[in-house]
Motif scaffolding. Sequence first.
Motif, PDB file in Angstrom:
ATOM      1  N   TYR A 112      23.575  58.467  40.699  1.00  0.00           N
ATOM      2  CA  TYR A 112      25.035  58.775  40.125  1.00  0.00           C
ATOM      3  C   TYR A 112      25.465  60.378  40.103  1.00  0.00           C
ATOM      4  N   PHE A 113      24.534  61.088  39.818  1.00  0.00           N
ATOM      5  CA  PHE A 113      24.804  62.677  39.789  1.00  0.00           C
ATOM      6  C   PHE A 113      24.999  63.095  41.654  1.00  0.00           C
ATOM      7  N   ILE A 114      24.127  62.720  42.521  1.00  0.00           N
ATOM      8  CA  ILE A 114      24.262  63.128  43.673  1.00  0.00           C
ATOM      9  C   ILE A 114      25.428  62.371  44.195  1.00  0.00           C
ATOM     10  N   TRP A 115      25.480  61.038  44.065  1.00  0.00           N
ATOM     11  CA  TRP A 115      26.853  60.676  44.588  1.00  0.00           C
ATOM     12  C   TRP A 115      28.036  61.094  44.067  1.00  0.00           C
ATOM     13  N   GLY A 116      28.050  61.396  42.860  1.00  0.00           N
ATOM     14  CA  GLY A 116      29.437  61.759  42.130  1.00  0.00           C
ATOM     15  C   GLY A 116      29.665  63.237  42.705  1.00  0.00           C
ATOM     16  N   ILE A 117      28.851  63.935  42.681  1.00  0.00           N
ATOM     17  CA  ILE A 117      28.961  65.549  43.061  1.00  0.00           C
ATOM     18  C   ILE A 117      29.507  65.598  44.592  1.00  0.00           C
ATOM     19  N   TRP A 118      28.884  64.623  45.484  1.00  0.00           N
ATOM     20  CA  TRP A 118      29.354  64.797  46.845  1.00  0.00           C
ATOM     21  C   TRP A 118      30.682  64.098  46.966  1.00  0.00           C
ATOM     22  N   ALA A 119      30.775  62.922  46.236  1.00  0.00           N
ATOM     23  CA  ALA A 119      32.389  62.533  46.244  1.00  0.00           C
ATOM     24  C   ALA A 119      33.364  63.372  46.013  1.00  0.00           C
ATOM     25  N   GLN A 120      33.151  64.177  44.936  1.00  0.00           N
ATOM     26  CA  GLN A 120      34.205  65.264  44.220  1.00  0.00           C
ATOM     27  C   GLN A 120      34.397  66.318  45.490  1.00  0.00           C
ATOM     28  N   ILE A 121      33.300  66.872  45.967  1.00  0.00           N
ATOM     29  CA  ILE A 121      33.393  67.821  47.074  1.00  0.00           C
ATOM     30  C   ILE A 121      34.117  67.160  48.241  1.00  0.00           C
ATOM     31  N   ASN A 122      33.652  66.044  48.713  1.00  0.00           N
ATOM     32  CA  ASN A 122      34.330  65.470  49.901  1.00  0.00           C
ATOM     33  C   ASN A 122      35.793  65.323  49.635  1.00  0.00           C
ATOM     34  N   ASN A 123      36.410  64.759  48.540  1.00  0.00           N
ATOM     35  CA  ASN A 123      37.608  64.615  48.360  1.00  0.00           C
ATOM     36  C   ASN A 123      38.499  65.655  47.678  1.00  0.00           C
ATOM     37  N   SER A 124      37.936  66.794  47.159  1.00  0.00           N
ATOM     38  CA  SER A 124      38.934  67.642  46.511  1.00  0.00           C
ATOM     39  C   SER A 124      38.490  69.288  47.182  1.00  0.00           C
ATOM     40  N   VAL A 125      37.398  69.758  47.486  1.00  0.00           N
ATOM     41  CA  VAL A 125      37.085  70.917  47.813  1.00  0.00           C
ATOM     42  C   VAL A 125      37.708  71.408  49.131  1.00  0.00           C
ATOM     43  N   ASN A 126      38.239  72.627  49.237  1.00  0.00           N
ATOM     44  CA  ASN A 126      39.181  73.001  50.435  1.00  0.00           C
ATOM     45  C   ASN A 126      38.092  73.494  51.274  1.00  0.00           C
ATOM     46  N   VAL A 127      36.821  72.768  51.719  1.00  0.00           N
ATOM     47  CA  VAL A 127      35.988  73.266  52.857  1.00  0.00           C
ATOM     48  C   VAL A 127      35.922  72.151  53.814  1.00  0.00           C
ATOM     49  N   ARG A 132      51.631  78.439  44.640  1.00  0.00           N
ATOM     50  CA  ARG A 132      50.618  78.046  43.969  1.00  0.00           C
ATOM     51  C   ARG A 132      49.208  78.058  44.603  1.00  0.00           C
ATOM     52  N   THR A 133      48.203  78.665  43.998  1.00  0.00           N
ATOM     53  CA  THR A 133      47.044  78.510  44.522  1.00  0.00           C
ATOM     54  C   THR A 133      45.933  77.537  43.901  1.00  0.00           C
ATOM     55  N   SER A 134      45.093  76.991  44.793  1.00  0.00           N
ATOM     56  CA  SER A 134      44.464  75.728  44.432  1.00  0.00           C
ATOM     57  C   SER A 134      42.968  76.162  43.796  1.00  0.00           C
ATOM     58  N   LEU A 135      42.637  77.468  43.660  1.00  0.00           N
ATOM     59  CA  LEU A 135      41.398  77.955  43.212  1.00  0.00           C
ATOM     60  C   LEU A 135      40.145  77.260  44.152  1.00  0.00           C
ATOM     61  N   GLY A 136      40.440  77.281  45.288  1.00  0.00           N
ATOM     62  CA  GLY A 136      39.439  76.689  46.200  1.00  0.00           C
ATOM     63  C   GLY A 136      39.243  75.269  46.297  1.00  0.00           C
ATOM     64  N   PHE A 137      40.215  74.294  45.807  1.00  0.00           N
ATOM     65  CA  PHE A 137      40.347  72.878  46.074  1.00  0.00           C
ATOM     66  C   PHE A 137      41.387  72.883  46.934  1.00  0.00           C
ATOM     67  N   SER A 138      41.307  71.492  47.627  1.00  0.00           N
ATOM     68  CA  SER A 138      42.204  71.374  48.569  1.00  0.00           C
ATOM     69  C   SER A 138      43.607  71.090  48.540  1.00  0.00           C
ATOM     70  N   TYR A 139      43.773  70.886  47.015  1.00  0.00           N
ATOM     71  CA  TYR A 139      45.402  70.554  46.837  1.00  0.00           C
ATOM     72  C   TYR A 139      45.385  71.581  45.068  1.00  0.00           C
ATOM     73  N   TYR A 140      46.482  71.914  45.072  1.00  0.00           N
ATOM     74  CA  TYR A 140      46.674  72.712  43.926  1.00  0.00           C
ATOM     75  C   TYR A 140      46.498  71.897  42.449  1.00  0.00           C
ATOM     76  N   THR A 141      46.468  70.734  42.396  1.00  0.00           N
ATOM     77  CA  THR A 141      46.548  69.916  41.472  1.00  0.00           C
ATOM     78  C   THR A 141      45.154  69.658  40.890  1.00  0.00           C
ATOM     79  N   TYR A 142      44.159  69.563  41.911  1.00  0.00           N
ATOM     80  CA  TYR A 142      42.877  69.029  42.075  1.00  0.00           C
ATOM     81  C   TYR A 142      41.956  69.780  40.688  1.00  0.00           C
ATOM     82  N   ALA A 143      42.195  71.114  40.651  1.00  0.00           N
ATOM     83  CA  ALA A 143      41.471  71.683  39.684  1.00  0.00           C
ATOM     84  C   ALA A 143      41.722  71.398  38.120  1.00  0.00           C
ATOM     85  N   SER A 144      43.000  71.100  37.957  1.00  0.00           N
ATOM     86  CA  SER A 144      43.498  71.007  36.694  1.00  0.00           C
ATOM     87  C   SER A 144      43.300  69.536  36.338  1.00  0.00           C
TER      88      SER A 144
END
Length: 226
Positions: free
Chosen positions: A17-32, A149-161
């Motif tokens: 769950y940890f591995i899949w969860g953190i990858w899913a969040q990286i894949n869907n929300s991080v601006n990389v 608006r900045t996104s703090l490294g996420f791919s959209y500005y609302t994702y961090a919040s």
Amino acid sequence: MIEEKNEKIDKYFYTVYFIWGIWAQINNSVNVRIPFQSAISSIANVFMIVSMFFCLLFLLIESNFRVPIDKVICLVLFVFLILILTKNQSPLTFLATFSLIIVAGNFNFNNILKTYLHFTGLLLLLVISLYYLGKIPPAMIAGLNLRMRTSLGFSYYTYASQLLFYFTLAYGVYKNRTITYWELALLELANLFVFYSTNTRNPFTLSTFFIICIFINKLVKDKFFH
């Protein structure tokens, strides 16, 4: 022997769950953009589905395959429905999420929350830190009032919040009555920081309302029921 086996299944489930969860969040929300990101996502989803299948199999073996027939029928129908609804797109993400939901009901809810808090908190800290270190580019967006608006490294500005909002909810539920005033203050400061950085009002308002409710509830119980 049975307790040792159960402990191994628990550790396996929470690790997956940890591995899949953190990858899913990286894949869907991080601006990389990561090389072969789509392929890695497919592998991660297959990994989750197969892992949950074996977890479920182990649990069924322990219960001597005593499962109510109505639950089996509902499960088969639901999987069939998902396959129909996603026939024009990859159903892997849906099946991975669904398999997690089905199997998670057999594990301790607080431990599931704890695992979620670990990978969500870790992701928030890493992404925001790497953003300020210049390792992750910002996703700059101009609002209706022309404020950048900045996104703090996420791919959209609302994702961090949004992530912090869910983290706040999960943390409040996980700690329950043991949460301290200092923890509530830190949660509010974190939400205030993200709000100030991204100008995302709704998640901040909801998080603050939730924190205030916990604060009032704790204050009343500490004063009158201690």
